[in-house]
Scaffold this active site. Sequence first.
Site, mmCIF file in Angstrom:
data_model
loop_
_atom_site.group_PDB
_atom_site.id
_atom_site.type_symbol
_atom_site.label_atom_id
_atom_site.label_comp_id
_atom_site.label_asym_id
_atom_site.label_seq_id
_atom_site.Cartn_x
_atom_site.Cartn_y
_atom_site.Cartn_z
ATOM 1 N N GLY A 35 52.235 25.263 -41.773
ATOM 2 C CA GLY A 35 51.705 26.615 -41.685
ATOM 3 C C GLY A 35 50.561 26.624 -40.694
ATOM 4 O O GLY A 35 49.586 25.879 -40.858
ATOM 5 N N GLY A 229 48.216 22.286 -21.804
ATOM 6 C CA GLY A 229 48.879 21.035 -22.161
ATOM 7 C C GLY A 229 47.985 19.833 -21.970
ATOM 8 O O GLY A 229 46.762 19.891 -22.171
ATOM 9 N N GLU A 231 46.833 18.572 -19.444
ATOM 10 C CA GLU A 231 45.804 18.727 -18.406
ATOM 11 C C GLU A 231 44.481 19.206 -18.991
ATOM 12 O O GLU A 231 43.421 18.953 -18.430
ATOM 13 C CB GLU A 231 46.270 19.702 -17.323
ATOM 14 C CG GLU A 231 47.373 19.171 -16.421
ATOM 15 C CD GLU A 231 48.742 19.261 -17.078
ATOM 16 O OE1 GLU A 231 48.872 20.030 -18.066
ATOM 17 O OE2 GLU A 231 49.669 18.562 -16.630
ATOM 18 N N GLY A 232 44.530 19.949 -20.106
ATOM 19 C CA GLY A 232 43.308 20.446 -20.715
ATOM 20 C C GLY A 232 43.359 21.928 -20.996
ATOM 21 O O GLY A 232 44.363 22.439 -21.501
ATOM 22 N N GLY A 259 48.277 23.041 -31.176
ATOM 23 C CA GLY A 259 47.567 24.293 -30.912
ATOM 24 C C GLY A 259 46.637 24.678 -32.044
ATOM 25 O O GLY A 259 45.556 25.236 -31.809
ATOM 26 N N ASP A 260 47.044 24.373 -33.282
ATOM 27 C CA ASP A 260 46.187 24.659 -34.430
ATOM 28 C C ASP A 260 44.952 23.766 -34.396
ATOM 29 O O ASP A 260 43.848 24.205 -34.696
ATOM 30 C CB ASP A 260 46.957 24.440 -35.736
ATOM 31 C CG ASP A 260 48.233 25.272 -35.800
ATOM 32 O OD1 ASP A 260 48.231 26.393 -35.253
ATOM 33 O OD2 ASP A 260 49.218 24.803 -36.384
ATOM 34 N N ASP A 296 52.044 18.013 -39.430
ATOM 35 C CA ASP A 296 51.343 19.067 -38.698
ATOM 36 C C ASP A 296 49.832 18.977 -38.860
ATOM 37 O O ASP A 296 49.077 19.335 -37.962
ATOM 38 C CB ASP A 296 51.818 20.440 -39.186
ATOM 39 C CG ASP A 296 53.284 20.695 -38.861
ATOM 40 O OD1 ASP A 296 53.951 19.767 -38.368
ATOM 41 O OD2 ASP A 296 53.753 21.806 -39.108
#
Length: 312
Positions: A35, A229, A231-232, A259-260, A296
């Site tokens: 989640g 990504g 790269e930063g 991303g979380d 996750d």
Amino acid sequence: MVNDVVTFGEAMCMLIAEKTGDLIDVEKFSRNMAGAETNVAIGLARLGLKSGWVSRLGNDIFGTYIIRTLKQEGVDISNVRLIDSNSTGFLFKSKTLKGDPHVEYFRKYSACSTMSIEDYNEQYFSSFKHLHVTGISIALSQSVKEFAEFAMKNMKNKGKSISFDPNLRLSLWNNEKEMVRAINSFAEDADIILPGISEGKILTGYNSAEDIAKFYLDKGLKVVVVKTGKEGAYYDTGKESGFVPGYKVEKVVDTVGAGDGFAVGVISGLLEKLPITEAVRRGNAIGSLAVMSEGDKDGLPTREQLNRYMSC
């Protein structure tokens, strides 16, 4: 009592394949939870911030497992409802040695999809400094979308800060046009937006991080951070902008949750009044830790682990 960050959305039981290959051929799975919003709440709690998560879960073994896990992580779940009418969602995730895993979701008509404005506890939400929202929640059902809109409007009116992670999931929408329109509409009520570069291209039609950032600044957002990504990330506040390089990852185990983790770093950094460059750097650090772990949430660090990793 003043709390730090509240979020809401769907948590699911996650069954992870114990061997590589097609899911249909896998016989054994390990259990975890998934989640986007709970990942953020857990990540913030591990750093010592007071986080809360609001949702509905089925009154079943999956729902009980999620409640128990969040309690153990120190996330406040006092405004989570267990209901008998709908079940907790779940998913199967493949094991992969490279690239993104294959995920099969079983979330239609889930307990969370029945959330509505009546689940909004004004006193509870008002006790938090910050609200974090993702584009996944607003795609679950019309009633959850209405809840999200109500929550964002109320928190904004009370002077609370709001972050928004687009977290695009086209499979949850009728079509891309509807998704883009809805996501951008909700983004306008936030202060901070955290799109990935590929998401930004879909949502704005622009290809560069700089142009994507300008698109959202022109709509009134205060901070735009575009993830690029390995790269930063690129940031723009309207007053200062720049690129913060990423951390070198020795081995990518699982990209889900990165991303979380990035959101945890940026949000916690900004709440702690770090310079924007340091908040983004923290986001890059936690995102890189996340991709080096299977679950996750498994790579989300404690404060001590994060400080040690960033000082290396």
